[in-house]
Write an enzyme that holds these catalytic residues in place. Sequence first.
Site, PDB file in Angstrom:
ATOM      1  N   ASP A  29       3.075  -9.329  -0.815  1.00  0.00           N
ATOM      2  CA  ASP A  29       3.519  -7.972  -0.463  1.00  0.00           C
ATOM      3  C   ASP A  29       4.606  -8.092   0.602  1.00  0.00           C
ATOM      4  O   ASP A  29       4.720  -9.126   1.279  1.00  0.00           O
ATOM      5  CB  ASP A  29       2.351  -7.133   0.073  1.00  0.00           C
ATOM      6  CG  ASP A  29       2.782  -5.700   0.390  1.00  0.00           C
ATOM      7  OD1 ASP A  29       3.499  -5.094  -0.426  1.00  0.00           O
ATOM      8  OD2 ASP A  29       2.440  -5.185   1.476  1.00  0.00           O
ATOM      9  N   SER A  30       5.368  -7.021   0.765  1.00  0.00           N
ATOM     10  CA  SER A  30       6.370  -7.001   1.828  1.00  0.00           C
ATOM     11  C   SER A  30       5.701  -7.137   3.205  1.00  0.00           C
ATOM     12  O   SER A  30       6.336  -7.598   4.146  1.00  0.00           O
ATOM     13  CB  SER A  30       7.156  -5.694   1.771  1.00  0.00           C
ATOM     14  OG  SER A  30       6.266  -4.604   1.915  1.00  0.00           O
ATOM     15  N   CYS A  92       2.532  -5.191  -4.549  1.00  0.00           N
ATOM     16  CA  CYS A  92       3.526  -4.311  -3.929  1.00  0.00           C
ATOM     17  C   CYS A  92       4.178  -3.517  -5.050  1.00  0.00           C
ATOM     18  O   CYS A  92       4.707  -4.107  -6.013  1.00  0.00           O
ATOM     19  CB  CYS A  92       4.565  -5.172  -3.206  1.00  0.00           C
ATOM     20  SG  CYS A  92       5.958  -4.240  -2.535  1.00  0.00           S
ATOM     21  N   GLU A 177       2.817  -0.523   9.137  1.00  0.00           N
ATOM     22  CA  GLU A 177       3.336  -1.799   9.661  1.00  0.00           C
ATOM     23  C   GLU A 177       3.317  -1.823  11.195  1.00  0.00           C
ATOM     24  O   GLU A 177       3.176  -2.864  11.812  1.00  0.00           O
ATOM     25  CB  GLU A 177       4.753  -2.060   9.153  1.00  0.00           C
ATOM     26  CG  GLU A 177       4.832  -2.490   7.689  1.00  0.00           C
ATOM     27  CD  GLU A 177       4.218  -3.864   7.405  1.00  0.00           C
ATOM     28  OE1 GLU A 177       4.566  -4.837   8.097  1.00  0.00           O
ATOM     29  OE2 GLU A 177       3.374  -3.948   6.492  1.00  0.00           O
ATOM     30  N   CYS A 211       1.543   2.957  -3.487  1.00  0.00           N
ATOM     31  CA  CYS A 211       2.060   2.003  -2.500  1.00  0.00           C
ATOM     32  C   CYS A 211       0.830   1.355  -1.894  1.00  0.00           C
ATOM     33  O   CYS A 211      -0.118   2.060  -1.494  1.00  0.00           O
ATOM     34  CB  CYS A 211       2.866   2.718  -1.415  1.00  0.00           C
ATOM     35  SG  CYS A 211       3.335   1.611  -0.061  1.00  0.00           S
ATOM     36  N   HIS A 213       0.298   0.037   0.836  1.00  0.00           N
ATOM     37  CA  HIS A 213       0.042   0.345   2.247  1.00  0.00           C
ATOM     38  C   HIS A 213      -0.767   1.645   2.418  1.00  0.00           C
ATOM     39  O   HIS A 213      -1.427   1.839   3.439  1.00  0.00           O
ATOM     40  CB  HIS A 213       1.358   0.541   3.012  1.00  0.00           C
ATOM     41  CG  HIS A 213       2.081  -0.726   3.371  1.00  0.00           C
ATOM     42  ND1 HIS A 213       2.650  -1.550   2.429  1.00  0.00           N
ATOM     43  CD2 HIS A 213       2.332  -1.302   4.576  1.00  0.00           C
ATOM     44  CE1 HIS A 213       3.236  -2.573   3.052  1.00  0.00           C
ATOM     45  NE2 HIS A 213       3.055  -2.443   4.350  1.00  0.00           N
TER      46      HIS A 213
HETATM   47  N1  DGL Z   1       3.255  -2.178  -0.124  1.00  0.00           N
HETATM   48  C1  DGL Z   1       4.554  -1.891  -0.639  1.00  0.00           C
HETATM   49  C2  DGL Z   1       4.462  -1.043  -1.901  1.00  0.00           C
HETATM   50  O1  DGL Z   1       3.395  -1.020  -2.531  1.00  0.00           O
HETATM   51  C3  DGL Z   1       5.369  -1.297   0.489  1.00  0.00           C
HETATM   52  C4  DGL Z   1       6.781  -1.395   0.281  1.00  0.00           C
HETATM   53  C5  DGL Z   1       7.646  -1.425   1.522  1.00  0.00           C
HETATM   54  O2  DGL Z   1       7.694  -2.476   2.146  1.00  0.00           O
HETATM   55  O3  DGL Z   1       8.318  -0.418   1.792  1.00  0.00           O
HETATM   56  O4  DGL Z   1       5.408  -0.435  -2.339  1.00  0.00           O
END
Ligand code: DGL
Length: 293
Positions: A29-30, A92, A177, A211, A213
């Site tokens: 993931d990011s 992600c 984050e 998402c 997150h």
């Molecule tokens: N967890 C990522 C997603 O599902 C977040 C993306 C981001 O870094 O903006 O899209």
Amino acid sequence: MPYLRCPLFFYTHCYMLSTAALGPIGVFDSGYGGLTILQEMQTLLPDYNFMYLGDNARAPYGTRSFDVVYEFTRQAVLYLFEQGCPLVILACNTASAKALRTIQQIDLPQLGADRRVLGVIRPTVEVLDQLSTSKHIGVLGTAGTISSQSYPIEINKLFAHLHVTTEACPMWVPLVENNEFRSDGADYFIQQHLQSILTKDPQIDALLLACTHYPLLMDKIKANLSPSIQVISQGAYVAASLKDYLARHPAMDQQLLRQGTCTFKTTESPAKFSEAAALFLLQAVEAERVFLG
Ligand code: DGL
């Protein structure tokens, strides 16, 4: 084909990786969001080894261009392959929407036929019809996921009768984050987007958190919604889909290590990652810093 990209730099970086020995399942993931998917996969597949990679130094991906998300994701996948992961899950939505197809169609044939990269969009879309009575679905995601149109396209391929309304929530990932997801300030941004999507379609009875997150914001999302609206978090569906995939692909299953371990890698400070990840996973986590690119 809106999300198939092949930038020039691809040709200068492609090479064959050696055939994998047994290895862990890579989860990328990011940032921290993929931990919500990892948790569900560990619950359903406790014997398997996992390697989690968060590109925290370059998160969020949600506002980045197709080519940049593709390149960052390709670097992450290459890293996990080099670490011996035969299978990588893009935990992600932004990376799944903007990079998965190109990686599967262009990169994987160069990198070794026995490696696989899977995303989170298809397994989520497959269950949506059964979760809505009104057949009006709301999709909340990053600006990148929403502008890619991946969800409406994939949903309507399988379920043409579903009405899909989308909403980009650009502040929600930074709240997570930066560990602000429990703060009073978070409520303002949450209310703003819930009101906006329900104004666009008041018949929505199922809201998908597209998402990884966003499950961290679940309590606040539910507190700002009528209980008649179901909030859908994708982790359990992705985990169930992975379990099913492994049952249907024994050759891949046999390449996976099973000692029930998980290692954590981050492109940011390991101390920062360990502290935040422990909050999400409710257990101590030790991370190692890595450099991508
Ligand atoms: N967890 C990522 C997603 O599902 C977040 C993306 C981001 O870094 O903006 O899209």
